[in-house]
Write a protein that holds these residues in place. Sequence first.
Motif, PDB file in Angstrom:
ATOM      1  N   LYS A 149     -22.909   6.864 -17.480  1.00 44.73           N
ATOM      2  CA  LYS A 149     -23.083   6.690 -18.803  1.00 44.73           C
ATOM      3  C   LYS A 149     -23.107   8.198 -19.443  1.00 44.73           C
ATOM      4  N   ASN A 206     -19.858   9.511 -19.462  1.00 44.50           N
ATOM      5  CA  ASN A 206     -19.048   8.959 -20.522  1.00 44.50           C
ATOM      6  C   ASN A 206     -19.295   9.681 -21.965  1.00 44.50           C
ATOM      7  N   GLN A 207     -20.884   9.717 -22.231  1.00 44.66           N
ATOM      8  CA  GLN A 207     -21.190  10.138 -23.454  1.00 44.66           C
ATOM      9  C   GLN A 207     -20.766  11.818 -23.786  1.00 44.66           C
ATOM     10  N   THR A 262     -17.115  11.743 -24.902  1.00 51.56           N
ATOM     11  CA  THR A 262     -16.839  11.274 -26.188  1.00 51.56           C
ATOM     12  C   THR A 262     -17.338  12.251 -27.110  1.00 51.56           C
ATOM     13  N   GLU A 286     -10.026  -4.320 -33.946  1.00 52.83           N
ATOM     14  CA  GLU A 286     -10.582  -5.573 -33.798  1.00 52.83           C
ATOM     15  C   GLU A 286     -11.524  -6.168 -34.875  1.00 52.83           C
ATOM     16  N   ALA A 341     -24.091   1.511 -26.560  1.00 53.60           N
ATOM     17  CA  ALA A 341     -24.279   1.748 -25.468  1.00 53.60           C
ATOM     18  C   ALA A 341     -23.129   0.615 -24.873  1.00 53.60           C
ATOM     19  N   LEU A 366     -19.770   2.147 -25.242  1.00 55.05           N
ATOM     20  CA  LEU A 366     -19.707   3.150 -24.015  1.00 55.05           C
ATOM     21  C   LEU A 366     -19.528   2.449 -22.605  1.00 55.05           C
ATOM     22  N   ASP A 367     -19.970   1.187 -22.447  1.00 50.58           N
ATOM     23  CA  ASP A 367     -19.697   0.435 -21.386  1.00 50.58           C
ATOM     24  C   ASP A 367     -18.093  -0.154 -21.435  1.00 50.58           C
ATOM     25  N   ASP A 371     -15.124  -4.586 -26.025  1.00 49.03           N
ATOM     26  CA  ASP A 371     -14.644  -4.441 -27.256  1.00 49.03           C
ATOM     27  C   ASP A 371     -15.349  -4.921 -28.292  1.00 49.03           C
TER      28      ASP A 371
END
Lengths: 316, 293
Positions: free
Chosen positions: A2, A5-6, A9, A27, B176, B179-180, B183
């Motif tokens: 995680k 990933n952070q 970004t 969406e 969170a 990030l996982d 959508d």
Amino acid sequence: MKIQNQTQTGATPRKKSLAHEIKECWELYVLLIIPVALVVIFKFLPMLGLSIAFMDYKPFLGFSGSTFTGFDTFKQVFSSMQFWQALKNTMLLNILDLLFGFPAPVILAIFINEIECKWYKKVTQTVLYLPHFLSWVIIGGIAAQILGTNPGYINVIIKALGGKEIPFLTDPTHWIFSYVFIGVWQSMGWGTIIYLAAITGIDAELYEAATVDGAGRWRKIWSITLPSLKSTIIVMLIMALGRIMGSSFDRPYTLDNTMVHDDVANVISMYVYNQGLTNFHFNLATAVGLFQSVVGVILVLLADKIAKLMGESGIV
Amino acid sequence: MDAVKIKKSTGDKIADVLIYIFIGLLSLICILPFIQTAAVSVSSGQYVNAQQILLVPKGLNVSAYRSILSDAKMVHSLFFTVFLTITFTIAGMIVTIFSAYALSRPKLKGRYFFATLFLITMYFSAGIIPDYLLMDNLNILDSFWCLFLPGLFSAYNMIILRTFIQNSIPESLIEAAELDGCDDFRILFQVVLPLSKSVLATLMLFYAVGRWNSFSDALYYIQSEKYKPLQLKLQMMIQSATTSESEADASTSPNPEMLKSASIMFATIPIIIVYPFVQKYFVSGVMIGAVKG
């Protein structure tokens, strides 16, 4: 994983193209399709229909068979005695509603808050909220049974005690009071919710400190509870003032009867309904409705301005 | 700190009693009219005609209910209204959830525009004649759809749900999930909705009660008997009963007064049954929306 990933970004450049930003929330746009379509079709499209207020519109000829007449319809409206009577009725009932209906939930909320017995509080609250959830058809039907004259159970009791029958619903002056009373009865309990929520937000230590200082119940209500409710009261009052020209349809319609219709019960919403859908004077009814909507919006905006001037957060 | 329990003064005790009595009386004023109507609806005609019913039914008889239930039109109207209310509530919830979630997300481009578009509907409406003409032009006058579609979107309900999502669901939780790799659809259905049960229950009650109770749209748009909701039927029945005050015979057959009472109870009972179950949710749910909204 995680964390990795952070940082990724975080590393992307701050500036994104519009296309990219839109792509990122496509969406959400999909979710908005149905709500926006409904609002556009059912709330905004009818505004085109307002144009018939400026036309010589005949229901069976349609738009093509109508000619533009400017403000003729409005002149006709403003020279109609019936319109002024309806306006007067609307204002009278709304002002009385405000006078009696506005303070009732504030007072009731303060009293409910003073109740310490849990079950009693819960039961009475449940019962007091109930009228809000019943339709005006039901309330009107019950009102006729209880307050009417044939039989009218209140009058049955009055007569049994040797009194004279009171025309609660059939005499214009009595009807006004019945109308206001029934309105307070219906909305008072539900109206307390917002004030009770505000009371919950008051710091309990304030009350404890006041108790230690020897303040009695009334002193605490006057010096802690009421000042804490001030901003909620002001916002609610301003919103209520913004609605002073508005008129619901269900309540006057279900409490109406021929004895009081012209003198007091014929408010603007009823006048519009009768002119439009009973007599088919579409342009006249639309013009009156438009007049009421425009004045209503102006009042709401004005009320909002006043709220902001007084340092409240405003409503619009 | 020790809780300082200070003894109440005599004055405070008297005030206590007065407040309990006052609230109790108000509650009675709220509930007694229904008890009276219920009592009339299950009493026998002779006592009703003699005006002897006061809160307690006399000569128990359910003929008024029997005669309503044997009226095919009334039963049809009941089923139609139940069907309308259920479908309207489901569809309305979908519309509210979609719009409230979309507007609650800061990343939505054009959020201000959409919020304004929705909010305008709270303050300005074209009025009943333009609405009527629209239904006419869409060819849905006198059909199921003119009772179903126009009310589906409610700015008020949308604001309550949006405020709840913004204030009660931590932004970090949504981030969170993002990030996982979730959508927005998955975030909505697997993160946001499971955490919003109380407010969703409240809004469902609002939609269902609102649809069950309204009659004016049907009064404006509906001509055919088969599309008339229960409330409109009831209103027509009450009106005709007050205009022609006929003296029914004092036998056990239901007189107009009893029929009226029974019909009123008929339309009230579903709400009284549902309402206490949802009440515990709506008090908390509404309060959150009301304080912040």
